[in-house]
Design a protein around this motif. Structure first.
Motif: not given
Length: 370
Positions: A94-97, A205-225
């Motif tokens: 349901q999240i736009n991004d 094989d994608t490496k955990p570059d620094p800029h990927k962590f803030p984007a990762r956080n949207r998944i954590i927030a978006g999939m939770s109640d």
């Protein structure tokens, strides 16, 4: 994988195409498979599609990479969840991004009735770890799914406590699913796959570059109640997750701490600024989430209007009134929503599998929603 699914996967290997652009392309063409059949002239007329992206769409490289990725994923026991798949986290959809696809390795139901994310500082104190452990222990009776980021500190404590109390837990990664970061958490990550799982939007094989962590956080927030912050400094990833959760109109909770403790400053500020509910025990969470009035063993069995935004509810209600498809112009007039805004909302509902588009810019409900 059929041609349509392979095409959707291939779109993710086109440089410069983000999740939103991919959804727009699919909506414009009618299907992912049709995107690759469009002539260059038509591709260039689509907003955001330039010559470089159009050329990438028209060569075979995205399909070659998609086929290889599919083979490797299957061999590793990794499930690829497309945005339209039933197993894809419905709250996140349901999240736009929201990501257009996810890589998942595990056994947990990502759409269980209660999903809570627990995040916090990487420099967790003994107090923070103890609070996390006690909270997860109490949450177990509600059969929740606990989501966190597999990071140092509060995140890994949330995962370890979940394993300890047999609570399914998901680690959302900022890397490919075959690259565990930090490496010291590999053992915990492997154990999580037996009852919970690992989740990422990134290719193998994608490496955990620094800029990927803030984007990762949207998944954590978006999939939770709800998102729970346990210890956070004045700045940090946990506060980014809290801000994202608030922007998604999700409930945010924070554990208070000593005013002199730097790792409680972030939590105390969230509470002071009314950006988070005060959380002192499980009863606070149960009250705000209205859990005390629900059967902790009951799973959601159907889709209701409450699962959607107010605008989406209006659209679904209007479409439900007709047995035949409705022209977008008529729907815009009946809902009092502009064509541009309506097109975006219809696209999101289409990707959720709630409606379908028909020739002539007509739309029809495909799932019962009450």
């Amino acid at each position: 994988m059929n041609q349509e699914r392979l095409s959707q996967l291939a779109l993710n290997f086109i440089p410069g195409l983000g999740s939103y652009s991919i959804k727009q392309l699919v909506s414009y063409a009618g299907s992912a498979h049709q995107v690759f059949k469009l002539p260059k002239a038509k591709l260039l007329k689509i907003p955001g599609i330039g010559k470089v992206i159009a050329d990438s769409i028209l060569n075979n490289q995205p399909f070659s990479r998609a086929e290889e990725e599919l083979k490797r994923s299957e061999a590793a026991g990794v499930q690829i969840l497309l945005h339209t798949d039933q197993e894809y986290p419905k709250r996140l959809r349901q999240i736009n991004d929201a990501p257009s696809l996810l890589y998942y390795k595990g056994k947990a139901n990502l759409n269980t009735s209660k999903v809570v994310s627990i995040v916090g500082t990487r420099n967790a104190t003994s107090y923070g770890k103890e609070v996390t452990d006690d909270l997860v222990k109490e949450l177990a009776k509600h059969q929740v799914l606990v989501v966190s980021g597999l990071a140092y500190g509060i995140d890994i404590q949330a995962h370890k406590s979940s394993l300890k109390y047999k609570v399914p837990t998901i680690g959302v990664m900022a890397s490919g699913i075959n690259i565990i970061y930090p490496a010291i958490h590999k053992e915990t990550a492997f154990k999580m796959q037996d009852e919970g799982g690992l989740l990422t939007e990134h290719a193998l094989d994608t490496k955990p570059d620094p800029h990927k962590f803030p984007a990762r956080n949207r998944i954590i927030a978006g999939m939770s109640d709800a998102t729970i912050i346990i210890e956070a400094a004045k700045k940090g990833g946990a506060l980014i997750t809290a801000d994202i959760a608030n922007s998604y109109n999700k409930d945010v909770f924070a554990i208070p701490g000593k005013v002199t403790d730097p790792f409680s400053e972030g939590c105390n500020n969230l509470i002071k600024q009314n950006k988070a509910h005060l959380l002192t025990n499980l009863a606070d969470l149960e009250y705000i989430m209205n859990w005390e009035e629900k059967d902790a063993l009951t799973e959601e069995s159907h889709i209701t209007l409450e699962d959607f935004t107010q605008e989406e509810q209006i659209i679904i209600s209007e479409l439900n009134k007709e047995s035949n498809a409705i022209l977008i112009d008529n729907l815009s007039w009946r809902t009092n929503i502009s064509i541009n805004r309506l097109s975006s909302l219809l696209l999101n509902l289409e990707f959720q599998g709630i409606i379908k588009s028909l020739p002539g810019k007509r739309y029809q409900v495909t799932k019962s929603v009450y």
